[in-house]
Design a protein around this motif. Sequence first.
Motif, PDB file in Angstrom:
ATOM      1  N   VAL A  32      -8.647 -53.091  18.757  1.00  0.00           N
ATOM      2  CA  VAL A  32      -8.009 -53.162  17.353  1.00  0.00           C
ATOM      3  C   VAL A  32      -9.475 -53.120  16.295  1.00  0.00           C
ATOM      4  CG1 VAL A  32      -7.165 -54.338  15.309  1.00  0.00           C
ATOM      5  CG2 VAL A  32      -6.085 -54.506  17.736  1.00  0.00           C
ATOM      6  N   LYS A  33     -10.364 -54.011  16.699  1.00  0.00           N
ATOM      7  CA  LYS A  33     -11.502 -53.866  15.703  1.00  0.00           C
ATOM      8  C   LYS A  33     -12.375 -52.463  16.096  1.00  0.00           C
ATOM      9  CE  LYS A  33     -15.970 -56.358  14.962  1.00  0.00           C
ATOM     10  NZ  LYS A  33     -16.741 -57.676  15.538  1.00  0.00           N
TER      11      LYS A  33
ATOM     12  N   SER B 165     -10.159 -49.613  14.065  1.00  0.00           N
ATOM     13  CA  SER B 165     -10.533 -49.957  12.564  1.00  0.00           C
ATOM     14  C   SER B 165     -11.773 -49.601  12.137  1.00  0.00           C
ATOM     15  CB  SER B 165     -10.438 -51.515  12.237  1.00  0.00           C
ATOM     16  OG  SER B 165      -9.051 -52.172  12.647  1.00  0.00           O
ATOM     17  N   TRP B 166     -12.949 -49.851  13.162  1.00  0.00           N
ATOM     18  CA  TRP B 166     -14.092 -49.434  12.419  1.00  0.00           C
ATOM     19  C   TRP B 166     -14.084 -47.775  12.596  1.00  0.00           C
ATOM     20  CZ3 TRP B 166     -18.265 -49.876   9.794  1.00  0.00           C
ATOM     21  CH2 TRP B 166     -19.453 -48.962  10.385  1.00  0.00           C
TER      22      TRP B 166
ATOM     23  N   VAL C 153     -11.828 -45.777  12.153  1.00  0.00           N
ATOM     24  CA  VAL C 153     -10.847 -45.252  11.239  1.00  0.00           C
ATOM     25  C   VAL C 153     -11.701 -45.281   9.610  1.00  0.00           C
ATOM     26  CG1 VAL C 153      -8.892 -45.599   9.577  1.00  0.00           C
ATOM     27  CG2 VAL C 153      -8.673 -45.631  12.071  1.00  0.00           C
ATOM     28  N   PHE C 154     -12.243 -46.444   9.606  1.00  0.00           N
ATOM     29  CA  PHE C 154     -12.972 -46.807   8.455  1.00  0.00           C
ATOM     30  C   PHE C 154     -14.372 -45.807   8.226  1.00  0.00           C
ATOM     31  CE2 PHE C 154     -17.007 -48.903   6.372  1.00  0.00           C
ATOM     32  CZ  PHE C 154     -16.354 -48.927   5.176  1.00  0.00           C
TER      33      PHE C 154
END
Length: 281
Positions: free
Chosen positions: A6-7, A10-11, A13-14
């Motif tokens: 997930v991390k 998320s990274w 996507v960011f």
Amino acid sequence: MSFSRVKKISWLVFKYATLVFGSFVSVLPVVVCVITAFKTPEEYASTNVMTMPQSWAYLDNFIQAWKQANMGLAFRNSITILIFVLIGSVFTGSMVAYVLSRFKFFGNGIIRSLFLFASLLPGIAMQVSVYQIMYTLGWINFLPGYIIMMCGTDVISIYIFIQFFENISTSLDESAIMDGCTYFGVFFRILFPLLKPAIVTVMILKGVGVYNEYYNANLYLQDKNRFVTVATSLFKFTGPLGNQYNFICAGVIITMIPALIVFVLCQKQIYSGLTQGAVKG
């Protein structure tokens, strides 16, 4: 799904969202400029900046911008300035760097420190003294004087050449001198051909700066009927009663076309020069 996955997602996507946003912010002014350049005066006055023009074949803005801003003369002056400044910057910068990197003499370190100090000073802080020098020499409204001034304010190029010289073995100099070559011969026949990546880097950095230079061109080339440049030509459409942005945007696109052509034709050399300059520096 694990926390680490997930991390990681998320990274990603960011990261890509940030890249997309940065690209959008960078491209938006160009898009607005293109849209505005093709609008009629009536469309420009009655629509917002993102409203598409009714016809993309409307070229009157470009014609008026070219004629009223005297852009033919502006391109001729800018190209003349660019050619002589680039030649002067490459030769003077490389020669000064050759002396500072190859010859050890009293004051060598002081000269390097003074160059570094000069590069840290904001240009605007020295304009009073520079203007006084230009005025005393009679170089206001004098194109060769402006060219000499632009060649002389180029400390970064000297440091770029110094970094390249320090990565070239001195054994080449010694071998050439033992064979009877003079110092000038060593420089022009042996070392100067090896500086191609540095020359490309300097020409890119200096060329972009000179082509887009507005402040000095407006200050020292005050006769806009004879010494207009591409950067100062668009000032014709500004005034106390308002700015004609449809003509300004058309002129901006005209000034972008030569730079775009040079980039497309020479992008391999540009990328090579910049990347090698980064490694050497």
